[in-house]
Scaffold this motif. Structure first.
Motif, PDB file in Angstrom:
ATOM      1  N   THR A  14      14.502   7.825   9.184  1.00 42.82           N
ATOM      2  CA  THR A  14      15.002   8.320   7.906  1.00 42.82           C
ATOM      3  C   THR A  14      15.154   9.837   7.920  1.00 42.82           C
ATOM      4  O   THR A  14      16.187  10.375   7.508  1.00 42.82           O
ATOM      5  N   ILE A  15      14.140  10.535   8.398  1.00 41.27           N
ATOM      6  CA  ILE A  15      14.206  11.999   8.466  1.00 41.27           C
ATOM      7  C   ILE A  15      15.322  12.430   9.404  1.00 41.27           C
ATOM      8  O   ILE A  15      16.078  13.365   9.107  1.00 41.27           O
ATOM      9  N   ALA A  16      15.449  11.765  10.537  1.00 39.49           N
ATOM     10  CA  ALA A  16      16.503  12.112  11.503  1.00 39.49           C
ATOM     11  C   ALA A  16      17.879  11.957  10.869  1.00 39.49           C
ATOM     12  O   ALA A  16      18.751  12.832  11.034  1.00 39.49           O
ATOM     13  N   GLU A  17      18.094  10.875  10.137  1.00 35.82           N
ATOM     14  CA  GLU A  17      19.386  10.651   9.489  1.00 35.82           C
ATOM     15  C   GLU A  17      19.637  11.670   8.388  1.00 35.82           C
ATOM     16  O   GLU A  17      20.743  12.211   8.261  1.00 35.82           O
ATOM     17  N   GLU A  18      18.614  11.954   7.577  1.00 36.05           N
ATOM     18  CA  GLU A  18      18.764  12.893   6.462  1.00 36.05           C
ATOM     19  C   GLU A  18      19.055  14.311   6.938  1.00 36.05           C
ATOM     20  O   GLU A  18      19.741  15.068   6.252  1.00 36.05           O
ATOM     21  N   THR A  19      18.512  14.673   8.082  1.00 32.85           N
ATOM     22  CA  THR A  19      18.629  16.059   8.551  1.00 32.85           C
ATOM     23  C   THR A  19      19.575  16.220   9.737  1.00 32.85           C
ATOM     24  O   THR A  19      19.712  17.319  10.254  1.00 32.85           O
ATOM     25  N   ASP A  20      20.186  15.115  10.156  1.00 31.22           N
ATOM     26  CA  ASP A  20      21.101  15.145  11.303  1.00 31.22           C
ATOM     27  C   ASP A  20      20.425  15.772  12.524  1.00 31.22           C
ATOM     28  O   ASP A  20      20.944  16.692  13.153  1.00 31.22           O
ATOM     29  N   THR A  21      19.229  15.250  12.830  1.00 29.35           N
ATOM     30  CA  THR A  21      18.411  15.746  13.931  1.00 29.35           C
ATOM     31  C   THR A  21      18.099  14.570  14.845  1.00 29.35           C
ATOM     32  O   THR A  21      17.872  13.462  14.376  1.00 29.35           O
ATOM     33  N   PRO A  22      18.079  14.784  16.164  1.00 24.11           N
ATOM     34  CA  PRO A  22      17.745  13.688  17.083  1.00 24.11           C
ATOM     35  C   PRO A  22      16.368  13.084  16.778  1.00 24.11           C
ATOM     36  O   PRO A  22      15.417  13.807  16.442  1.00 24.11           O
ATOM     37  N   MET A  29       7.959  16.320  16.171  1.00 23.21           N
ATOM     38  CA  MET A  29       7.525  17.159  15.045  1.00 23.21           C
ATOM     39  C   MET A  29       6.587  16.395  14.124  1.00 23.21           C
ATOM     40  O   MET A  29       5.571  16.922  13.680  1.00 23.21           O
ATOM     41  N   TYR A  30       6.931  15.148  13.840  1.00 21.99           N
ATOM     42  CA  TYR A  30       6.121  14.327  12.940  1.00 21.99           C
ATOM     43  C   TYR A  30       4.742  14.075  13.540  1.00 21.99           C
ATOM     44  O   TYR A  30       3.717  14.208  12.849  1.00 21.99           O
ATOM     45  N   ALA A  31       4.687  13.732  14.808  1.00 22.58           N
ATOM     46  CA  ALA A  31       3.398  13.486  15.474  1.00 22.58           C
ATOM     47  C   ALA A  31       2.534  14.745  15.462  1.00 22.58           C
ATOM     48  O   ALA A  31       1.327  14.677  15.181  1.00 22.58           O
ATOM     49  N   ASP A  32       3.139  15.886  15.740  1.00 26.68           N
ATOM     50  CA  ASP A  32       2.395  17.144  15.731  1.00 26.68           C
ATOM     51  C   ASP A  32       1.886  17.478  14.326  1.00 26.68           C
ATOM     52  O   ASP A  32       0.733  17.882  14.154  1.00 26.68           O
ATOM     53  N   MET A  33       2.752  17.310  13.326  1.00 27.97           N
ATOM     54  CA  MET A  33       2.378  17.619  11.959  1.00 27.97           C
ATOM     55  C   MET A  33       1.278  16.670  11.475  1.00 27.97           C
ATOM     56  O   MET A  33       0.331  17.090  10.816  1.00 27.97           O
ATOM     57  N   LEU A  34       1.408  15.401  11.810  1.00 23.96           N
ATOM     58  CA  LEU A  34       0.402  14.413  11.440  1.00 23.96           C
ATOM     59  C   LEU A  34      -0.955  14.777  12.040  1.00 23.96           C
ATOM     60  O   LEU A  34      -1.982  14.741  11.357  1.00 23.96           O
ATOM     61  N   LYS A  54       6.725  17.813   5.178  1.00 23.30           N
ATOM     62  CA  LYS A  54       6.727  19.103   5.886  1.00 23.30           C
ATOM     63  C   LYS A  54       7.797  19.119   6.980  1.00 23.30           C
ATOM     64  O   LYS A  54       8.532  20.096   7.120  1.00 23.30           O
ATOM     65  N   VAL A  55       7.902  18.043   7.750  1.00 23.57           N
ATOM     66  CA  VAL A  55       8.912  17.958   8.810  1.00 23.57           C
ATOM     67  C   VAL A  55      10.307  18.007   8.191  1.00 23.57           C
ATOM     68  O   VAL A  55      11.180  18.756   8.644  1.00 23.57           O
ATOM     69  N   ARG A  56      10.529  17.225   7.151  1.00 22.36           N
ATOM     70  CA  ARG A  56      11.835  17.189   6.464  1.00 22.36           C
ATOM     71  C   ARG A  56      12.201  18.587   5.958  1.00 22.36           C
ATOM     72  O   ARG A  56      13.313  19.057   6.159  1.00 22.36           O
ATOM     73  N   ASP A  57      11.256  19.265   5.324  1.00 21.96           N
ATOM     74  CA  ASP A  57      11.511  20.605   4.800  1.00 21.96           C
ATOM     75  C   ASP A  57      11.832  21.603   5.911  1.00 21.96           C
ATOM     76  O   ASP A  57      12.738  22.415   5.780  1.00 21.96           O
ATOM     77  N   LEU A  59      13.104  20.980   8.886  1.00 21.76           N
ATOM     78  CA  LEU A  59      14.411  20.679   9.468  1.00 21.76           C
ATOM     79  C   LEU A  59      15.540  21.078   8.519  1.00 21.76           C
ATOM     80  O   LEU A  59      16.560  21.606   8.959  1.00 21.76           O
ATOM     81  N   ARG A  60      15.368  20.844   7.249  1.00 14.17           N
ATOM     82  CA  ARG A  60      16.388  21.249   6.273  1.00 14.17           C
ATOM     83  C   ARG A  60      16.525  22.760   6.235  1.00 14.17           C
ATOM     84  O   ARG A  60      17.620  23.290   6.156  1.00 14.17           O
ATOM     85  N   HIS A  61      15.406  23.451   6.281  1.00 11.72           N
ATOM     86  CA  HIS A  61      15.417  24.913   6.258  1.00 11.72           C
ATOM     87  C   HIS A  61      16.107  25.471   7.504  1.00 11.72           C
ATOM     88  O   HIS A  61      16.911  26.385   7.411  1.00 11.72           O
ATOM     89  N   SER A  62      15.801  24.886   8.653  1.00 12.60           N
ATOM     90  CA  SER A  62      16.414  25.388   9.894  1.00 12.60           C
ATOM     91  C   SER A  62      17.907  25.067   9.951  1.00 12.60           C
ATOM     92  O   SER A  62      18.690  25.845  10.490  1.00 12.60           O
ATOM     93  N   SER A  63      18.331  23.956   9.362  1.00 16.68           N
ATOM     94  CA  SER A  63      19.756  23.640   9.379  1.00 16.68           C
ATOM     95  C   SER A  63      20.544  24.545   8.445  1.00 16.68           C
ATOM     96  O   SER A  63      21.691  24.865   8.702  1.00 16.68           O
ATOM     97  N   LYS A  64      19.929  24.996   7.366  1.00 16.19           N
ATOM     98  CA  LYS A  64      20.587  25.925   6.445  1.00 16.19           C
ATOM     99  C   LYS A  64      20.800  27.282   7.101  1.00 16.19           C
ATOM    100  O   LYS A  64      21.777  27.959   6.850  1.00 16.19           O
ATOM    101  N   GLN A  65      19.859  27.693   7.942  1.00 11.36           N
ATOM    102  CA  GLN A  65      19.965  28.976   8.621  1.00 11.36           C
ATOM    103  C   GLN A  65      21.065  28.960   9.684  1.00 11.36           C
ATOM    104  O   GLN A  65      21.602  29.993  10.027  1.00 11.36           O
TER     105      GLN A  65
END
Length: 67
Positions: A14-22, A29-34, A54-57, A59-65
Motif C-alpha cells: 500500500t505504501i509503495a503504491e501510494e508513494t510510487d516507491t519500489p 524502511m518499514y522494517a527499520d522504522m518498526l 512515518k515511512v509514508r510521510d 517518502l511523500r516528503h522526499s518525493s515532493k522535494q
C-alpha cells in the motif's frame, strides 16, 4: 486488549503504491522504522501503525522535494 498485527506485505504494498516507491525500498524502511519504534516502546499495540505512518510521510516528503 492488544491490536492484531497488520499484514506487513499489505502495508508495504500500500505504501509503495501510494508513494510510487519500489516495494523493496519501502520494505527496508518499514522494517527499520518498526525496529526503532519497538526498541523504545513501552506499549506495542500501535507500533506498526506509527512505523507505517512515518515511512509514508518520509517518502511523500522526499518525493515532493524531487519535483
Amino acid at each position: 486488549m492488544s491490536q492484531p498485527e497488520p499484514n506487513v506485505d499489505e502495508v508495504v504494498k500500500t505504501i509503495a503504491e501510494e508513494t510510487d516507491t519500489p516495494t523493496e525500498t519501502v520494505s527496508k524502511m518499514y522494517a527499520d522504522m518498526l525496529a526503532n519504534y519497538r526498541e523504545e516502546a513501552r506499549v506495542f499495540d500501535y507500533v506498526p501503525l506509527f512505523a507505517a505512518k512515518k515511512v509514508r510521510d518520509k517518502l511523500r516528503h522526499s518525493s515532493k522535494q524531487k519535483h
